[in-house]
Design an enzyme around this catalytic site. Structure first.
Site, short mmCIF file in Angstrom:
data_model
loop_
_atom_site.label_atom_id
_atom_site.label_comp_id
_atom_site.label_asym_id
_atom_site.label_seq_id
_atom_site.Cartn_x
_atom_site.Cartn_y
_atom_site.Cartn_z
N GLY A 7 15.33 -7.47 10.01
CA GLY A 7 13.89 -7.48 9.76
C GLY A 7 13.56 -8.67 8.88
O GLY A 7 13.09 -8.53 7.75
N ALA A 10 8.59 -11.75 6.03
CA ALA A 10 8.23 -12.59 4.90
C ALA A 10 9.26 -12.49 3.77
O ALA A 10 9.77 -13.49 3.28
CB ALA A 10 6.84 -12.21 4.40
N ASN A 102 9.28 -0.17 -0.41
CA ASN A 102 8.34 0.38 -1.39
C ASN A 102 8.53 1.89 -1.47
O ASN A 102 8.93 2.54 -0.52
CB ASN A 102 6.90 0.07 -0.96
N LYS A 205 7.20 0.44 -10.48
CA LYS A 205 6.47 -0.21 -9.39
C LYS A 205 5.62 0.80 -8.62
O LYS A 205 4.49 0.51 -8.23
CB LYS A 205 7.45 -0.91 -8.44
N ASN A 213 -2.54 1.42 -3.38
CA ASN A 213 -2.40 1.29 -1.94
C ASN A 213 -3.32 2.26 -1.19
O ASN A 213 -4.15 1.82 -0.37
CB ASN A 213 -0.94 1.47 -1.52
N SER A 274 -0.84 -4.11 0.48
CA SER A 274 -0.16 -4.13 1.78
C SER A 274 -0.70 -3.05 2.70
O SER A 274 -0.80 -3.24 3.92
CB SER A 274 1.35 -3.96 1.58
N GLU A 286 2.16 2.89 5.56
CA GLU A 286 3.40 3.33 4.92
C GLU A 286 3.07 4.35 3.83
O GLU A 286 3.22 4.08 2.64
CB GLU A 286 4.13 2.13 4.34
#
Length: 325
Positions: A7, A10, A102, A205, A213, A274, A286
């Site tokens: 994967g 980025a 994440n 985080k 999010n 994101s 997600e």
């Protein structure tokens, strides 16, 4: 050392390029126009720390790569269970898997000797044990990413900020495999501390992700807009407070101020999270690892978390309806 990046988007392509620059044998596994560009021109990194180009091997066929020492997973957490065919050719007896995801990882309660929930499976991120079947927990190295990148064009990675990748073993040991990986990452120009308990970094985080999010996706607001709106800032603070209580009940005590965490997010400015970017792009959200697993841990530890539950219900509904619209 031989590393496959499964994967190589980025973040994955950026890490692979840095490791290749350090002399590591790197194999980038990707697809489409991005793969074609990396094959032809290498990975071009544009960064305030200095631009560079690296030319690691790039392919769409893991069987072409074979067994490696480490697999760096650049996939979304919800893709892990279906990645078995891609992973199988890469895994040897001692292959470690770095899950740069994440939220709460599938291995979270693995290796927590003496904790009441040691070995507990989290359904939200390991439904029916489907992820563990593909990624046995003993292979896992935890990884928390403090790095922002984007694909500016196929084969071109724009590095925006941050170079830190905190890693650690689920059993809190300082293992030779973590030390070796850290040294390679540092040689490539990245920060890679080996943490005795990487779970603390996960929660620190996550405090931002669990609030900003879903709220950004629900409201279409940027991080600074959420912070500067009094009621939404209070909502963020309440979600963070509940998350800290859950973390402590689950055996971790993150040392972070809620006000400091919110102010740090505000300073990021008009940034789309994101999850909001995925929503606008029509991609799957997600939510399971970022908020669903936190709500599940609240249930396991019997911690009331009404605000998280309500926001999770709303974002889950949005996720379901956006996929069918």
């Amino acid at each position: 050392m031989k590393i496959a990046v499964l994967g190589a988007g980025a973040i994955g392509a950026y890490v692979g390029a840095a490791l290749h620059r350090a002399g590591v044998e790197v194999h980038l596994i990707a697809r489409g126009a991005h793969l074609a560009a990396m094959r032809e021109h290498g990975v071009r990194v544009l960064s305030p720390r200095g631009d560079f180009t690296a030319r690691p091997h790039a392919t769409d066929s893991p069987s072409e790569v074979g067994e490696v020492d480490y697999v760096f997973l650049g996939l979304k957490a919800y893709s892990y269970a279906s990645s078995g065919d891609l992973l199988a050719p890469l895994l040897g007896p001692g292959t470690a898997v770095i899950a740069a995801q994440n939220g709460i990882p599938w291995w979270y309660f693995h290796g927590m000797t003496g904790h009441p929930l040691e070995g507990q499976r989290i359904e939200a991120v390991d439904p029916g044990g489907s992820v563990t079947a593909v990624l046995p927990m003993e292979r896992a190295i935890g990884c928390v990413v403090y790095c922002s990148t984007e694909i500016q064009a196929p084969g071109v990675i724009r590095h925006l900020e941050g170079t830190r990748f905190s890693i650690g073993e689920p059993d809190r040991s300082i293992s030779p495999r973590c030390v070796a990986l850290s040294e390679a990452m540092i040689a490539g120009g990245l920060k890679c501390p080996v943490e005795k308990d990487v779970r603390e970094d996960i929660w620190i985080k996550l405090m931002g992700n669990v609030a900003f999010n879903p709220l950004s996706a629900l409201t279409r607001a940027t991080m600074v807009e959420i912070c500067e709106h009094e009621d939404s800032r209070d909502l963020v603070a309440q979600m963070m407070a509940e998350t800290l209580t859950i973390a402590r009940a689950a055996g971790c005590d993150p040392q972070i101020s809620i006000d400091k965490r919110i102010d740090g997010a505000r300073r990021v400015g008009h940034h789309k999270t994101s999850m909001l970017q995925d929503l606008e792009a029509g991609k799957r959200l997600e939510i399971d690892a970022i908020i669903g697993a936190v709500v599940e841990i609240a249930e396991l530890t019997r911690v009331p978390a009404p605000t998280l539950r309500h926001v999770y219900a709303a974002i889950d509904l949005l996720s379901r309806t956006s996929l069918v619209s």
